[in-house]
Design a protein around this motif. Sequence first.
Motif, PDB file in Angstrom:
ATOM      1  N   MET A  99       0.827  -1.206   0.000  1.00 24.52           N
ATOM      2  CA  MET A  99       0.000   0.000   0.000  1.00 24.52           C
ATOM      3  C   MET A  99       0.866   1.263   0.000  1.00 24.52           C
ATOM      4  N   ALA A 100       1.990   1.223   0.699  1.00 25.94           N
ATOM      5  CA  ALA A 100       2.916   2.364   0.685  1.00 25.94           C
ATOM      6  C   ALA A 100       3.485   2.560  -0.721  1.00 25.94           C
ATOM      7  N   SER A 101       3.807   1.472  -1.388  1.00 24.25           N
ATOM      8  CA  SER A 101       4.323   1.561  -2.762  1.00 24.25           C
ATOM      9  C   SER A 101       3.282   2.160  -3.699  1.00 24.25           C
ATOM     10  N   ILE A 102       2.048   1.724  -3.562  1.00 25.40           N
ATOM     11  CA  ILE A 102       0.965   2.276  -4.395  1.00 25.40           C
ATOM     12  C   ILE A 102       0.807   3.763  -4.115  1.00 25.40           C
ATOM     13  N   SER A 103       0.875   4.158  -2.851  1.00 25.87           N
ATOM     14  CA  SER A 103       0.753   5.572  -2.492  1.00 25.87           C
ATOM     15  C   SER A 103       1.867   6.391  -3.133  1.00 25.87           C
ATOM     16  N   TYR A 104       3.087   5.882  -3.083  1.00 27.32           N
ATOM     17  CA  TYR A 104       4.197   6.594  -3.720  1.00 27.32           C
ATOM     18  C   TYR A 104       4.066   6.596  -5.238  1.00 27.32           C
ATOM     19  N   LEU A 105       3.562   5.531  -5.824  1.00 24.46           N
ATOM     20  CA  LEU A 105       3.330   5.507  -7.266  1.00 24.46           C
ATOM     21  C   LEU A 105       2.329   6.589  -7.666  1.00 24.46           C
ATOM     22  N   LEU A 106       1.247   6.713  -6.914  1.00 23.68           N
ATOM     23  CA  LEU A 106       0.253   7.748  -7.198  1.00 23.68           C
ATOM     24  C   LEU A 106       0.857   9.143  -7.067  1.00 23.68           C
ATOM     25  N   MET A 107       1.691   9.343  -6.041  1.00 22.91           N
ATOM     26  CA  MET A 107       2.355  10.635  -5.883  1.00 22.91           C
ATOM     27  C   MET A 107       3.296  10.915  -7.047  1.00 22.91           C
ATOM     28  N   LEU A 108       4.010   9.888  -7.473  1.00 28.16           N
ATOM     29  CA  LEU A 108       4.939  10.047  -8.588  1.00 28.16           C
ATOM     30  C   LEU A 108       4.189  10.463  -9.850  1.00 28.16           C
ATOM     31  N   LEU A 109       3.114   9.765 -10.169  1.00 31.15           N
ATOM     32  CA  LEU A 109       2.341  10.092 -11.369  1.00 31.15           C
ATOM     33  C   LEU A 109       1.748  11.495 -11.298  1.00 31.15           C
ATOM     34  N   GLN A 110       1.232  11.848 -10.134  1.00 34.57           N
ATOM     35  CA  GLN A 110       0.644  13.173  -9.951  1.00 34.57           C
ATOM     36  C   GLN A 110       1.698  14.268 -10.136  1.00 34.57           C
ATOM     37  N   ASN A 111       2.879  14.060  -9.561  1.00 32.66           N
ATOM     38  CA  ASN A 111       3.913  15.083  -9.641  1.00 32.66           C
ATOM     39  C   ASN A 111       4.616  15.126 -10.989  1.00 32.66           C
ATOM     40  N   ILE A 112       4.610  14.034 -11.730  1.00 32.35           N
ATOM     41  CA  ILE A 112       5.139  14.078 -13.099  1.00 32.35           C
ATOM     42  C   ILE A 112       4.296  15.037 -13.929  1.00 32.35           C
ATOM     43  N   GLY A 113       2.984  14.905 -13.817  1.00 30.53           N
ATOM     44  CA  GLY A 113       2.092  15.815 -14.545  1.00 30.53           C
ATOM     45  C   GLY A 113       2.304  17.258 -14.145  1.00 30.53           C
ATOM     46  N   LEU A 114       2.489  17.509 -12.863  1.00 31.24           N
ATOM     47  CA  LEU A 114       2.707  18.882 -12.397  1.00 31.24           C
ATOM     48  C   LEU A 114       4.065  19.416 -12.852  1.00 31.24           C
ATOM     49  N   ALA A 115       5.088  18.561 -12.889  1.00 31.70           N
ATOM     50  CA  ALA A 115       6.405  18.988 -13.349  1.00 31.70           C
ATOM     51  C   ALA A 115       6.355  19.366 -14.828  1.00 31.70           C
ATOM     52  N   ILE A 116       5.626  18.585 -15.610  1.00 29.10           N
ATOM     53  CA  ILE A 116       5.487  18.888 -17.038  1.00 29.10           C
ATOM     54  C   ILE A 116       4.798  20.231 -17.237  1.00 29.10           C
ATOM     55  N   GLN A 117       3.802  20.513 -16.401  1.00 29.03           N
ATOM     56  CA  GLN A 117       3.064  21.772 -16.494  1.00 29.03           C
ATOM     57  C   GLN A 117       3.810  22.943 -15.856  1.00 29.03           C
ATOM     58  N   GLY A 118       4.896  22.667 -15.141  1.00 23.56           N
ATOM     59  CA  GLY A 118       5.651  23.724 -14.474  1.00 23.56           C
ATOM     60  C   GLY A 118       4.997  24.220 -13.201  1.00 23.56           C
ATOM     61  N   LYS A 119       4.159  23.390 -12.608  1.00 24.19           N
ATOM     62  CA  LYS A 119       3.463  23.758 -11.376  1.00 24.19           C
ATOM     63  C   LYS A 119       4.191  23.184 -10.167  1.00 24.19           C
ATOM     64  N   PRO A 120       3.954  23.764  -8.978  1.00 22.58           N
ATOM     65  CA  PRO A 120       4.585  23.218  -7.765  1.00 22.58           C
ATOM     66  C   PRO A 120       4.015  21.844  -7.426  1.00 22.58           C
ATOM     67  N   PRO A 121       4.732  21.083  -6.608  1.00 25.30           N
ATOM     68  CA  PRO A 121       4.274  19.725  -6.275  1.00 25.30           C
ATOM     69  C   PRO A 121       2.959  19.742  -5.527  1.00 25.30           C
ATOM     70  N   ALA A 122       2.245  18.655  -5.643  1.00 17.27           N
ATOM     71  CA  ALA A 122       0.965  18.492  -4.962  1.00 17.27           C
ATOM     72  C   ALA A 122       1.191  18.305  -3.467  1.00 17.27           C
ATOM     73  N   THR A 123       0.196  18.709  -2.713  1.00 16.54           N
ATOM     74  CA  THR A 123       0.256  18.481  -1.270  1.00 16.54           C
ATOM     75  C   THR A 123      -0.383  17.151  -0.955  1.00 16.54           C
ATOM     76  N   PHE A 124      -0.301  16.219  -1.882  1.00 18.87           N
ATOM     77  CA  PHE A 124      -0.793  14.866  -1.768  1.00 18.87           C
ATOM     78  C   PHE A 124      -2.307  14.855  -1.703  1.00 18.87           C
ATOM     79  N   SER A 125      -2.882  14.030  -0.907  1.00 17.11           N
ATOM     80  CA  SER A 125      -4.335  13.858  -0.916  1.00 17.11           C
ATOM     81  C   SER A 125      -5.010  14.888  -0.033  1.00 17.11           C
ATOM     82  N   THR A 126      -6.046  15.511  -0.557  1.00 13.75           N
ATOM     83  CA  THR A 126      -6.814  16.465   0.222  1.00 13.75           C
ATOM     84  C   THR A 126      -8.058  15.815   0.809  1.00 13.75           C
ATOM     85  N   THR A 127      -8.234  14.522   0.574  1.00  9.03           N
ATOM     86  CA  THR A 127      -9.430  13.839   1.061  1.00  9.03           C
ATOM     87  C   THR A 127      -9.268  13.334   2.477  1.00  9.03           C
ATOM     88  N   HIS A 128      -8.070  13.442   3.040  1.00 10.43           N
ATOM     89  CA  HIS A 128      -7.856  12.911   4.401  1.00 10.43           C
ATOM     90  C   HIS A 128      -8.249  13.958   5.373  1.00 10.43           C
TER      91      HIS A 128
END
Length: 174
Positions: A145-174
């Motif tokens: 589950m930790a690996s999946i969480s990091y995979l999701l963070m990686l994918l999310q931040n790749i998209g933000l890096a491509i767009q030139g945006k700052p990194p995500a603050t991870f999940s806002t649903t918690h």
Amino acid sequence: MEMLRRLNDRVTKILLVLAALLAFLLCFLVVADVIGRGAFNSPVKGTTEIVSLSIVVICFLQAGFAIRSGGMLNVDMFVLMGSPRVQSVMACIAALAGLVFFGVICYGSWDGAMHAWTSNEFEGEGALRVPVWPARFIVVLGTFMASISYLLMLLQNIGLAIQGKPPATFSTTH
């Protein structure tokens, strides 16, 4: 990806609740053991074994939630000096490192969990012997589950890096 994120968030929350419940129940066991030792000179048998295995279980049940909620230790003194794109790239590198770290632990723990299951491995001697396989499989589950969480963070931040945006603050649903 959104469906995987929601599923991961739900599963990590359930595991967090299970860890909290286990910690709560352990309090009663420890109090009973202390009272038994002090008042009756008769401790609760197996407390040491149960507590030692439960601590491992509690830690690994919480790992995925800690990652997705942004609760992991984060030293960003130098990262914040960079542009938003650099910050996102650094977040990608950190997520990749976390993914590899927990992935290696998950992979390496599988054989030990299977061995504990097939050999009927126990902790403790005498009156109470505690099976080890549940804790070993929870380490596998928690690191997965930790690996999946990091995979999701990686994918999310790749998209933000491509767009030139700052990194995500991870999940806002918690």
